[in-house]
Scaffold this motif. Structure first.
Motif, PDB file in Angstrom:
ATOM      1  N   GLY A  39       0.794  -1.218   0.000  1.00 43.12           N
ATOM      2  CA  GLY A  39       0.000   0.000   0.000  1.00 43.12           C
ATOM      3  C   GLY A  39       0.825   1.265   0.000  1.00 43.12           C
ATOM      4  O   GLY A  39       0.303   2.351   0.278  1.00 43.12           O
ATOM      5  N   GLY A  40       2.103   1.142  -0.318  1.00 45.37           N
ATOM      6  CA  GLY A  40       2.993   2.295  -0.233  1.00 45.37           C
ATOM      7  C   GLY A  40       3.098   3.124  -1.497  1.00 45.37           C
ATOM      8  O   GLY A  40       3.697   4.196  -1.487  1.00 45.37           O
ATOM      9  N   LEU A  41       2.539   2.640  -2.609  1.00 43.86           N
ATOM     10  CA  LEU A  41       2.594   3.372  -3.864  1.00 43.86           C
ATOM     11  C   LEU A  41       1.197   3.419  -4.474  1.00 43.86           C
ATOM     12  O   LEU A  41       0.448   2.439  -4.391  1.00 43.86           O
ATOM     13  N   SER A  42       0.884   4.534  -5.098  1.00 49.79           N
ATOM     14  CA  SER A  42      -0.454   4.705  -5.685  1.00 49.79           C
ATOM     15  C   SER A  42      -0.324   5.342  -7.064  1.00 49.79           C
ATOM     16  O   SER A  42      -0.296   6.568  -7.183  1.00 49.79           O
ATOM     17  N   PRO A  43      -0.216   4.535  -8.130  1.00 47.74           N
ATOM     18  CA  PRO A  43      -0.052   5.088  -9.480  1.00 47.74           C
ATOM     19  C   PRO A  43      -1.161   6.088  -9.827  1.00 47.74           C
ATOM     20  O   PRO A  43      -2.345   5.810  -9.626  1.00 47.74           O
ATOM     21  N   HIS A  44      -0.750   7.247 -10.328  1.00 46.82           N
ATOM     22  CA  HIS A  44      -1.703   8.285 -10.703  1.00 46.82           C
ATOM     23  C   HIS A  44      -1.900   8.245 -12.211  1.00 46.82           C
ATOM     24  O   HIS A  44      -0.969   8.487 -12.970  1.00 46.82           O
ATOM     25  N   ILE A  45      -3.113   7.920 -12.624  1.00 44.19           N
ATOM     26  CA  ILE A  45      -3.461   7.862 -14.041  1.00 44.19           C
ATOM     27  C   ILE A  45      -4.437   8.992 -14.315  1.00 44.19           C
ATOM     28  O   ILE A  45      -5.545   9.007 -13.789  1.00 44.19           O
ATOM     29  N   SER A  46      -4.015   9.949 -15.130  1.00 50.22           N
ATOM     30  CA  SER A  46      -4.881  11.098 -15.380  1.00 50.22           C
ATOM     31  C   SER A  46      -5.900  10.822 -16.483  1.00 50.22           C
ATOM     32  O   SER A  46      -6.991  11.394 -16.482  1.00 50.22           O
ATOM     33  N   HIS A  47      -5.549   9.952 -17.441  1.00 57.47           N
ATOM     34  CA  HIS A  47      -6.454   9.670 -18.554  1.00 57.47           C
ATOM     35  C   HIS A  47      -6.386   8.184 -18.916  1.00 57.47           C
ATOM     36  O   HIS A  47      -5.292   7.634 -19.071  1.00 57.47           O
ATOM     37  N   GLN A  48      -7.553   7.559 -19.040  1.00 53.29           N
ATOM     38  CA  GLN A  48      -7.675   6.211 -19.593  1.00 53.29           C
ATOM     39  C   GLN A  48      -8.513   6.328 -20.859  1.00 53.29           C
ATOM     40  O   GLN A  48      -9.684   6.685 -20.808  1.00 53.29           O
ATOM     41  N   LEU A  49      -7.885   6.038 -22.001  1.00 58.86           N
ATOM     42  CA  LEU A  49      -8.533   6.241 -23.291  1.00 58.86           C
ATOM     43  C   LEU A  49      -8.705   4.908 -24.015  1.00 58.86           C
ATOM     44  O   LEU A  49      -7.880   3.991 -23.873  1.00 58.86           O
ATOM     45  N   PRO A  50      -9.752   4.783 -24.827  1.00 57.50           N
ATOM     46  CA  PRO A  50      -9.909   3.564 -25.627  1.00 57.50           C
ATOM     47  C   PRO A  50      -8.836   3.465 -26.703  1.00 57.50           C
ATOM     48  O   PRO A  50      -8.198   4.454 -27.073  1.00 57.50           O
ATOM     49  N   PHE A  51      -8.680   2.263 -27.210  1.00 58.95           N
ATOM     50  CA  PHE A  51      -7.617   1.955 -28.163  1.00 58.95           C
ATOM     51  C   PHE A  51      -7.618   2.892 -29.364  1.00 58.95           C
ATOM     52  O   PHE A  51      -6.558   3.300 -29.851  1.00 58.95           O
ATOM     53  N   THR A  52      -8.806   3.262 -29.840  1.00 68.23           N
ATOM     54  CA  THR A  52      -8.898   4.101 -31.042  1.00 68.23           C
ATOM     55  C   THR A  52      -8.430   5.530 -30.799  1.00 68.23           C
ATOM     56  O   THR A  52      -8.229   6.281 -31.758  1.00 68.23           O
ATOM     57  N   GLN A  53      -8.254   5.924 -29.525  1.00 71.81           N
ATOM     58  CA  GLN A  53      -7.883   7.297 -29.219  1.00 71.81           C
ATOM     59  C   GLN A  53      -6.403   7.455 -28.844  1.00 71.81           C
ATOM     60  O   GLN A  53      -6.028   8.395 -28.148  1.00 71.81           O
ATOM     61  N   TYR A  54      -5.568   6.565 -29.357  1.00 70.71           N
ATOM     62  CA  TYR A  54      -4.124   6.702 -29.135  1.00 70.71           C
ATOM     63  C   TYR A  54      -3.595   8.065 -29.601  1.00 70.71           C
ATOM     64  O   TYR A  54      -2.820   8.704 -28.866  1.00 70.71           O
TER      65      TYR A  54
END
Length: 319
Positions: A284-299
């Motif tokens: 529980g010592g690290l918490s990845p911060h993901i600002s955007h999760q996009l579908p495959f077509t939106q690379y």
């Protein structure tokens, strides 16, 4: 299968239908579930990254998914195991082939998106701060670009290692994200006199810089004697030139860190670092911060977020 292919440098990648790859001896076939984007993906598309394959190639450096098959006479995890891998390219496709030795089995608590955002960002910061700079508890760590993909992990890891962490980023919103990651001091990179603002801190022991440009020069001026300066990348587009006399006067050390290079000349150091990081995550010592999760077509939109520096933390493409 579908894949994002770079057919010519300095041209946008194209979504194409390709044959599914086959794992050879020593290789593994992964059904890709998520792929993390990095600033290096932009450089590879331009043909300016230090390890860019000749076109045509499939984009995507780091990814996670399910182990589909192992090549002939190849040992590895059981088929169906959730894994992540760094391949340098090939991750933005329905299937990818990687050396089986690079597979990392995911903790049960780690999602595919978290895994795709984890290896390069956390691995870079841990190797830089621990192995290269030898950051010590009680030292002052300055992180330039502190709300970016690797910058946030440097804040998080530096704090865990006991440092006083100074976060430098553009705007109140990004600084607030750095504060949530553990930063002790917040400085806006658009401060009119950034050099003076940094020097007012009383000096720094380690500089972690993924931006370059004018910020690097301001950070250099704030270094204490025997400070260590880590060159991680140049998101500003400007590679700073260093006056060697400044290094001499303050006994400074400037060092580079290219995480992927350790796969070639010291893979055991990288492997041990990742083991440490996964242990920290499970605790529980690290918490990845993901600002955007996009579908495959939106690379392409994901790349645009990196190019404009609108993203905080990581951008992840989901398949």
């Amino acid at each position: 299968m579908q894949a994002w292919r770079v057919n010519q440098f300095r041209q946008p990648a194209c979504l194409e239908t390709c044959a599914r790859p086959v794992a050879g001896a020593g290789e593994a076939l992964i059904r890709v579930k998520a792929c993390g984007l990095n600033f290096a993906d932009l450089l590879m598309q331009e043909g300016s990254y230090q390890q860019t394959p000749p076109p045509p190639f499939t984009a995507g450096m780091e990814f996670s998914g399910v182990l589909e098959a192992l090549g002939p006479d190849t040992t590895g995890p059981a088929l169906g195991t959730r894994v992540a891998a760094f391949a340098g390219s090939g991750g933005l496709a329905d299937y990818a082939v990687v050396p089986a030795a690079r597979l990392v089995v995911l903790p049960e608590s780690m999602s595919f998106a978290q895994a795709a955002a984890f290896q390069i960002a956390y691995g870079t910061s841990h190797l830089a701060l621990d192995h290269r700079a030898r950051l010590q508890a009680g030292e002052t760590l300055l992180v330039m670009g502190a709300a970016g993909g690797v910058g946030l992990t440097a804040v998080e890891i530096g704090k865990r290692m006991g440092a006083r962490v100074v976060a430098c980023a553009r705007g109140a919103a990004k600084l607030q994200i750095a504060a949530q990651a553990g930063a002790d001091v917040l400085i806006d990179s658009d401060t009119p006199d950034l050099k003076a603002a940094l020097k007012a801190l009383g000096g720094v022991d380690v500089v972690y810089d993924a931006v370059g440009g004018t910020g690097f020069r301001a950070a250099l001026s704030a270094c204490r004697p025997e400070a260590r300066i880590l060159c991680i990348g140049f998101a500003s587009g400007e590679v700073p030139q260093i006056a060697a006399n400044l290094l001499l006067v303050k006994n400074l050390t400037v060092m580079g860190l290219y995480w992927g290079g350790y796969l070639e000349f010291a893979p055991q150091i990288l492997t041990q670092s990742l083991k440490t990081l996964f242990t920290w995550f499970e605790a529980g010592g690290l918490s990845p911060h993901i600002s955007h999760q996009l579908p495959f077509t939106q690379y392409p939109q994901g790349l645009a977020l990196l190019r404009s520096r609108q993203a905080t933390g990581k951008v992840v493409i989901l398949l």
